[in-house]
Write an enzyme that holds these catalytic residues in place. Structure first.
Site, short mmCIF file in Angstrom:
data_model
loop_
_atom_site.label_atom_id
_atom_site.label_comp_id
_atom_site.label_asym_id
_atom_site.label_seq_id
_atom_site.Cartn_x
_atom_site.Cartn_y
_atom_site.Cartn_z
N LEU A 59 46.99 -29.22 32.39
CA LEU A 59 48.34 -28.65 32.28
C LEU A 59 49.22 -29.00 33.46
CD1 LEU A 59 47.99 -25.02 30.89
CD2 LEU A 59 48.88 -27.02 29.73
N SER A 124 43.63 -10.31 33.27
CA SER A 124 42.31 -9.73 33.50
C SER A 124 42.42 -8.35 34.12
CB SER A 124 41.52 -10.65 34.44
OG SER A 124 40.36 -10.02 34.93
N TYR A 148 40.54 -15.11 42.51
CA TYR A 148 40.72 -15.23 41.06
C TYR A 148 41.67 -14.15 40.55
CZ TYR A 148 39.82 -14.30 36.15
OH TYR A 148 39.97 -14.02 34.80
N LYS A 152 45.78 -14.16 38.92
CA LYS A 152 46.27 -13.47 37.71
C LYS A 152 47.42 -12.54 38.05
CE LYS A 152 43.23 -15.04 34.68
NZ LYS A 152 43.63 -15.92 33.55
N ARG A 291 26.59 -4.94 45.51
CA ARG A 291 27.37 -6.08 46.00
C ARG A 291 28.68 -5.59 46.60
NH1 ARG A 291 27.21 -9.61 40.53
NH2 ARG A 291 27.98 -7.57 39.83
N ASP A 294 31.94 -4.13 44.50
CA ASP A 294 31.61 -3.54 43.21
C ASP A 294 31.99 -2.05 43.19
OD1 ASP A 294 30.72 -5.78 41.94
OD2 ASP A 294 28.59 -5.29 42.04
#
Length: 345
Positions: A59, A124, A148, A152, A291, A294
């Site tokens: 893209l 997300s 990430y 978004k 983790r 989390d």
């Protein structure tokens, strides 16, 4: 008139293509196959018994994208394309910011050039970061905690600014929770590269013998069994949500944000036990330390999508696991054993 699907060879994209074709829509697909497999598109055509144009390109290549718009009468775009691994984004943040942001900016610019202003963006639930309460509504504050999720969140802000600058745009933002499962045919499903980063494909690969055991990260959360609770949604329910949203945008200018989830949470151990029932296999697991980053529980308030789109998830945990197992059993190596797809369908 056709709907352009970017990232149509991916997990959610391929299932959405099947639903679009099954409902009589014409589609055009763009995918660079960087984290997907072209065999998925051949199987989409097989399931739907319909062919469609496919462009293997990136893209960020503006001239190549302009060619697609010249060649086809595009009426709307569903934008899935992007890098999507949380862990990798922490290691390679510049790669994620460049690819995800630049591809979306290029897409919107070319859409504007060709007078196409209906866009559905694949976002997300990671944009919510560490939510203060559950269930999470669309009004909850955003605050992504990894590159990430920040891409978004940044794209959402960019799209909001675009609508403010030109109210002719109709833009939908869909915030997914945890997509799982596969098409009931077992022909398309989730095919992660390397070791899966998500729970369901990891469990499936343990069940099929590819991996030894599931690591359960933390068993001391404030949840019924101490393990993390998430909102798992069947990928076909998710795909059908896209059809409802793209239809709404045809008559609703502005920007519209929707959570796509079930509104129910399942723990890690509940998912393991459900998959054992679906597969007839024992799933070995071990408890590991939590983790960083989390949280104990994360699940959606999907009432807005129910009310405004007339959509709700209908497939439960048993069907999610059964469909994921059917896919994994029929495709133990994912799409890797298939003939490599190279030409437009």
């Amino acid at each position: 008139m056709a709907i352009l699907v970017t990232g149509g060879a991916g997990y959610i994209g391929s299932h959405t293509c099947v639903e679009l074709l099954s409902q009589g829509n014409d589609i055009v697909v763009i995918d660079n196959l960087s984290n997907s497999h072209g065999e998925a598109l051949r199987r989409v055509a097989e399931i739907a018994n319909r062919s469609f144009p496919v462009y293997i390109q990136d893209l960020v290549d503006r001239e190549a994208l302009r060619t697609v718009f010249r060649n086809h009468d595009i009426e709307a775009v569903i934008h899935f394309a992007g890098l999507k691994a949380v862990g990798e984004s922490v290691q390679l943040p510049l790669k994620y910011y460049h690819q995800n942001l630049m591809s979306t900016m290029t897409l919107c610019s070319v859409m504007e050039e060709f007078g196409v202003r209906r866009l559905l963006f694949s976002s997300s639930a990671t944009v919510y970061g560490m939510p203060k309460q559950v269930p999470i509504s669309e009004e909850a504050p955003v605050g992504a905690i990894n590159p990430y999720g920040r891409t978004k969140q940044m794209i959402e802000q960019m799209l909001d600014d675009l609508v403010c600058s030109d109210p002719r745009w109709s833009i939908g933002i869909l915030r997914y929770f945890n997509p799982v499962g596969a098409h009931e045919s077992g022909r398309i499903g989730e095919d992660p590269s390397g070791v899966p980063g998500n729970l369901m494909p990891y469990i499936a690969q343990v069940a099929v013998g590819k991996l030894k055991e599931v690591a359960v990260f933390g068993d001391d959360y404030d949840t019924p069994d101490g393990t993390g609770v998430r909102d798992y949604i069947h990928v076909v329910d998710l795909a059908q949500g896209h059809l409802r949203a793209i239809d709404k945008l045809a008559s609703a200018a502005g920007i519209h944000v929707y959570n796509l989830g079930t509104g129910c949470g399942y723990s890690v151990l509940e998912m393991i036990r459900a998959f054992e029932r679906a597969s007839g296999k024992t799933i070995p697991y071990r408890v590991a330390a939590r983790r960083p980053g989390d949280i104990g529980a994360c699940y959606a308030n999907p009432n807005k999508a129910n009310a405004e789109l007339g959509w709700q998830a209908t497939r439960g945990i048993a069907e999610m696991c059964a469909d994921a197992w059917r896919w994994q059993l029929a495709n133990p190596r994912g799409y890797a054993g298939s003939v490599v797809y190279a030409e437009p369908i």
